[in-house]
Scaffold this motif. Structure first.
Motif, PDB file in Angstrom:
ATOM      1  N   TYR A 107      27.273  41.123  38.557  1.00 52.53           N
ATOM      2  CA  TYR A 107      27.177  39.761  39.069  1.00 52.53           C
ATOM      3  C   TYR A 107      28.563  39.169  39.333  1.00 52.53           C
ATOM      4  O   TYR A 107      28.817  38.578  40.399  1.00 52.53           O
ATOM      5  CB  TYR A 107      26.408  38.909  38.052  1.00 52.53           C
ATOM      6  CG  TYR A 107      26.390  37.429  38.335  1.00 52.53           C
ATOM      7  CD1 TYR A 107      25.679  36.911  39.409  1.00 52.53           C
ATOM      8  CD2 TYR A 107      27.084  36.546  37.508  1.00 52.53           C
ATOM      9  CE1 TYR A 107      25.656  35.540  39.658  1.00 52.53           C
ATOM     10  CE2 TYR A 107      27.066  35.181  37.745  1.00 52.53           C
ATOM     11  CZ  TYR A 107      26.363  34.681  38.831  1.00 52.53           C
ATOM     12  OH  TYR A 107      26.342  33.331  39.066  1.00 52.53           O
ATOM     13  N   PHE A 108      29.473  39.332  38.379  1.00 56.00           N
ATOM     14  CA  PHE A 108      30.818  38.783  38.549  1.00 56.00           C
ATOM     15  C   PHE A 108      31.573  39.507  39.670  1.00 56.00           C
ATOM     16  O   PHE A 108      32.335  38.884  40.414  1.00 56.00           O
ATOM     17  CB  PHE A 108      31.593  38.874  37.236  1.00 56.00           C
ATOM     18  CG  PHE A 108      31.151  37.891  36.188  1.00 56.00           C
ATOM     19  CD1 PHE A 108      31.041  36.543  36.501  1.00 56.00           C
ATOM     20  CD2 PHE A 108      30.843  38.308  34.905  1.00 56.00           C
ATOM     21  CE1 PHE A 108      30.629  35.619  35.530  1.00 56.00           C
ATOM     22  CE2 PHE A 108      30.440  37.399  33.933  1.00 56.00           C
ATOM     23  CZ  PHE A 108      30.325  36.054  34.244  1.00 56.00           C
ATOM     24  N   ALA A 109      31.365  40.798  39.793  1.00 52.60           N
ATOM     25  CA  ALA A 109      32.022  41.547  40.876  1.00 52.60           C
ATOM     26  C   ALA A 109      31.453  41.139  42.228  1.00 52.60           C
ATOM     27  O   ALA A 109      32.198  40.897  43.190  1.00 52.60           O
ATOM     28  CB  ALA A 109      31.848  43.045  40.651  1.00 52.60           C
ATOM     29  N   ASP A 110      30.135  41.070  42.313  1.00 56.87           N
ATOM     30  CA  ASP A 110      29.503  40.724  43.590  1.00 56.87           C
ATOM     31  C   ASP A 110      29.907  39.324  44.040  1.00 56.87           C
ATOM     32  O   ASP A 110      30.133  39.085  45.245  1.00 56.87           O
ATOM     33  CB  ASP A 110      27.979  40.808  43.463  1.00 56.87           C
ATOM     34  CG  ASP A 110      27.481  42.225  43.228  1.00 56.87           C
ATOM     35  OD1 ASP A 110      28.267  43.168  43.453  1.00 56.87           O
ATOM     36  OD2 ASP A 110      26.318  42.382  42.811  1.00 56.87           O
ATOM     37  N   ALA A 111      30.031  38.401  43.096  1.00 59.26           N
ATOM     38  CA  ALA A 111      30.447  37.043  43.439  1.00 59.26           C
ATOM     39  C   ALA A 111      31.850  37.036  44.022  1.00 59.26           C
ATOM     40  O   ALA A 111      32.139  36.300  44.977  1.00 59.26           O
ATOM     41  CB  ALA A 111      30.370  36.145  42.202  1.00 59.26           C
ATOM     42  N   GLY A 153      29.158  31.880  40.557  1.00 62.27           N
ATOM     43  CA  GLY A 153      29.438  33.055  39.746  1.00 62.27           C
ATOM     44  C   GLY A 153      30.923  33.362  39.630  1.00 62.27           C
ATOM     45  O   GLY A 153      31.290  34.477  39.253  1.00 62.27           O
ATOM     46  N   LEU A 154      31.770  32.397  39.931  1.00 60.51           N
ATOM     47  CA  LEU A 154      33.215  32.571  39.862  1.00 60.51           C
ATOM     48  C   LEU A 154      33.781  31.795  38.675  1.00 60.51           C
ATOM     49  O   LEU A 154      33.262  30.738  38.298  1.00 60.51           O
ATOM     50  CB  LEU A 154      33.871  32.090  41.157  1.00 60.51           C
ATOM     51  CG  LEU A 154      33.402  32.792  42.437  1.00 60.51           C
ATOM     52  CD1 LEU A 154      33.993  32.111  43.666  1.00 60.51           C
ATOM     53  CD2 LEU A 154      33.781  34.279  42.407  1.00 60.51           C
ATOM     54  N   LEU A 155      34.856  32.308  38.104  1.00 54.77           N
ATOM     55  CA  LEU A 155      35.476  31.701  36.940  1.00 54.77           C
ATOM     56  C   LEU A 155      36.560  30.728  37.369  1.00 54.77           C
ATOM     57  O   LEU A 155      37.598  31.145  37.902  1.00 54.77           O
ATOM     58  CB  LEU A 155      36.113  32.769  36.033  1.00 54.77           C
ATOM     59  CG  LEU A 155      35.255  33.450  34.975  1.00 54.77           C
ATOM     60  CD1 LEU A 155      34.915  32.509  33.840  1.00 54.77           C
ATOM     61  CD2 LEU A 155      34.042  34.110  35.558  1.00 54.77           C
ATOM     62  N   ASN A 156      36.345  29.432  37.167  1.00 50.78           N
ATOM     63  CA  ASN A 156      37.450  28.497  37.303  1.00 50.78           C
ATOM     64  C   ASN A 156      38.391  28.684  36.121  1.00 50.78           C
ATOM     65  O   ASN A 156      38.032  29.304  35.118  1.00 50.78           O
ATOM     66  CB  ASN A 156      36.944  27.060  37.388  1.00 50.78           C
ATOM     67  CG  ASN A 156      36.134  26.815  38.662  1.00 50.78           C
ATOM     68  OD1 ASN A 156      34.896  26.764  38.623  1.00 50.78           O
ATOM     69  ND2 ASN A 156      36.824  26.668  39.778  1.00 50.78           N
TER      70      ASN A 156
END
Length: 632
Positions: free
Chosen positions: A270-274, A223-226
């Motif tokens: 989701y993006f914050a929790d990841a 759920g993380l942005l490369n």
């Protein structure tokens, strides 16, 4: 010997000594108690004032960094929206009017600026668009929204479905599709839709961009942005930068506001929790860029990444009311204030405060703006009825001469109150043993009442400090505790530097005590301090009264003009480079006789460095300064 206080221009922050920053280990320190609303607002106000002291009124930006200036100004806008304190609206508008035209490469950015805050760097343009929407939200002035639309139209030309099925190119040369530009694009297009009545075009662009973004492959299995895509349109496995993750949160939130689709709010969570999983983007609960780790080197871009994440984490905390996000914000803010703040109230790049001699924490206006975002996020969304802050002016260097030295400092006491009233503030000063401090023990502030938050009222109180003749060389802490009704309290601090020698590397924390006027100068990683275009910098050497001779050794390179003088106003040219050198090939140590400048009212000598060829973006760079002096 009596030394009168001079008004000192606030230093370029990277050079100030981190005098109160803890030398922490790799892991984060224990989380300090969270601030209450009054404390949070007071801290944010002090951080705003420190940041804006580095604003270059002439160029109407923060020196030597174009996209960073956009983000810093949006952060100031965030503060004004959050706090109700509108003192910096004029600077925001000044930047808009002064810099909306075209500029050649090197004047405000390394790139040519085409006008309307656009350039070959598409993400740079996007930061300015987001800044002007914030200005529109603050003022309701249509010109700001119109500018954001103009920038949006420019960016839209770089949406290209012929490569990887969509996405905005990162640069005009169309070399890279990445997370930052596309996260910006979704947030920007959704913000435009939410502010333009009857819009459908921007909303459609936002929805198409979101669908592409979330299926592009940049979101990894955690759920993380490369950072972006390869030429083969696959996740490039590059670093997960905090600002990319923050933009993912912000993009989902703003598009949710536009559509009401609950799936989008879930994606923001989701993006914050990841990101907030221990070991993902936080270490010991503290947001950490990979360049924050001891032994790593940060750069001017990375310095501001975490603040962008906090901007959108604040948005998520406000939107959901979820205590997990509020607690995460409060943890960042309290830790920054306790362990990542120096005596000048500057905030560093390592929010956990880690610093060693080999790998020091870094303080400049970029790190200030970034950490400032965490302090803003900690201010209650529904306002604060009353707050109190205080700050002490920077003290000049003292070079003892066998007699006590008297200094005059300013203590600014600042209050906001929702109700019109007269508030009494108690003052308690402390200094080193054997030093004398004279100050008022109480001050009264008349507050007109501006509703919750609002613009502050400030009273300036003189503080007299007597430095003993035998004071040891080094940094000596002066502090004042200001206490008001209802448990309000704030600690103001400064350092008096006592020095009997002058020998420092320019552009480091060593040169801070000697820097009289930063003048829009910048610092390099080498290190060094430089002045290009119409910027400059001035060092001040307050020699003892008995001084009759002084010899300065100045190591300098590139396109310099060097002047000396006795008062900081009248100058004599002592060095000049007549070739437009840009590669430091003329770097050399020059011996300068300062004796002719010792005939002023006091024995102060000032040294000024400017740019010999201001039109080409390169200026004089000082590397090292040392002085020997003697007297009767």
């Amino acid at each position: 010997m009596k030394m009168s206080r001079r008004t000192l221009v606030t230093l370029t922050a990277a050079t100030l000594p981190a005098l109160s920053v803890a030398s922490a280990a790799h892991s984060a320190p224990p989380t300090p108690p969270h601030a209450d609303g009054a404390q949070a607002l007071a801290r944010a106000r002090v951080a705003a004032d420190v940041l804006m002291a580095d604003y270059d009124q002439n160029k109407a930006w923060f020196p030597s960094s174009w996209w960073n200036s956009a983000v810093a100004l949006q952060t100031v806008g965030d503060y004004m929206l959050r706090s109700g304190d509108r003192r910096y609206l004029d600077q925001l508008d000044h930047t808009f009017e002064r810099n909306k035209g075209p500029f050649p490469a090197g004047e405000l950015s390394g790139d040519e600026l085409y006008g309307n805050f656009t350039s070959r760097a598409i993400d740079d343009s996007g930061w300015w668009a987001l800044t002007w929407i914030t200005a529109y939200d603050l003022t309701g002035d249509q010109k700001y929204l119109d500018m954001a639309v103009t920038i949006g139209d420019f960016m839209n030309d770089f949406w290209d479905p012929s490569t990887c099925g969509g996405g905005i190119w990162w640069d005009e040369e169309r070399t890279y599709k990445n997370a930052v530009t596309n996260g910006q694009w979704i947030r920007l297009t959704a913000e435009l839709h939410n502010r333009i009545p009857g819009d459908t075009a921007w909303l459609e662009r936002s929805q198409v961009a979101w669908d592409w973004y979330t299926t592009s492959g940049m979101v990894n299995e955690d759920g993380l942005l490369n950072d972006g895509l390869t030429d083969a349109c696959e996740n490039n496995g590059d670093r997960v930068y905090t600002y990319n993750q923050g933009l993912a949160i912000g993009a989902a939130l703003e598009l949710w506001r536009a559509t009401g689709d609950p799936h989008l709010l879930d994606k923001a969570r989701y993006f914050a929790d990841a990101a907030l999983v221990e070991g993902a983007l936080v270490t010991g609960g503290i947001l950490t860029e990979y360049t924050d780790v001891l032994g790593e080197t940060t750069n001017d871009n990375h310095k501001q990444f975490k603040g962008i994440f906090l901007r959108y984490l604040m948005d998520l905390a406000d939107t959901t009311g979820d205590s997990r996000y509020r607690d995460a914000v409060a943890t960042q803010a309290s830790t920054i204030w306790e362990v990542d703040r120096n005596v000048a109230d500057q905030l560093g790049v390592r929010w956990a405060g880690a610093s060693t001699e080999e790998s020091p924490n870094v303080f400049d206006w970029r790190t200030q703006a970034s950490a400032f975002s965490a302090l803003i996020a900690d201010v209650p969304q529904d306002g604060v009825r009353r707050s109190l802050s205080a700050s002490l002016s920077q003290a000049p260097v003292v070079m003892p001469d066998g007699e006590p030295v008297q200094l005059e400092l300013d203590l600014d006491v600042t209050i906001t109150s929702a109700d019109a009233r007269r508030l009494h503030v108690r003052l308690e000063a402390q200094g080193p043993e054997g030093w004398e401090i004279e100050n008022a023990h109480r001050v009264t502030v008349d507050v007109p009442g501006t509703g919750r938050d609002g613009e502050p009222e400030t009273v300036t109180v003189p503080l007299g400090v007597t430095v003993p003749a035998d004071a040891a060389d080094g940094d000596h802490r002066i502090s004042v505790t200001a206490s008001g009704p209802g448990g309000l309290e704030f600690l103001a601090r400064t350092e008096v530097v006592v020095a009997r020698t002058i020998d420092f590397a320019a552009g480091t924390r060593e040169d801070a005590p000697w820097l009289f006027d930063a003048g829009g100068s910048g610092v390099t990683d080498e290190p060094g301090r430089f002045a290009d275009g119409d910027s400059y910098f001035v060092y001040r050497f307050p020699f003892p009264a008995s001084t009759t001779s002084a010899q300065l050794t100045l190591t300098i390179s590139n396109q310099y003009l060097v002047d000396v003088g006795p008062d900081g106003e009248s100058w004599t040219r002592v060095l000049a480079e007549d070739e437009p050198i840009k590669d430091a090939s003329n770097r050399a140590a020059h011996e300068l006789d300062l004796a002719p400048s010792l005939d002023g009212e006091d024995k102060d000598v000032y040294l000024r460095v400017t740019d010999a060829f201001p039109e080409d973006g390169w200026g004089g760079q000082v590397h090292h300064v040392s002085v020997t002096y003697g007297g009767s």
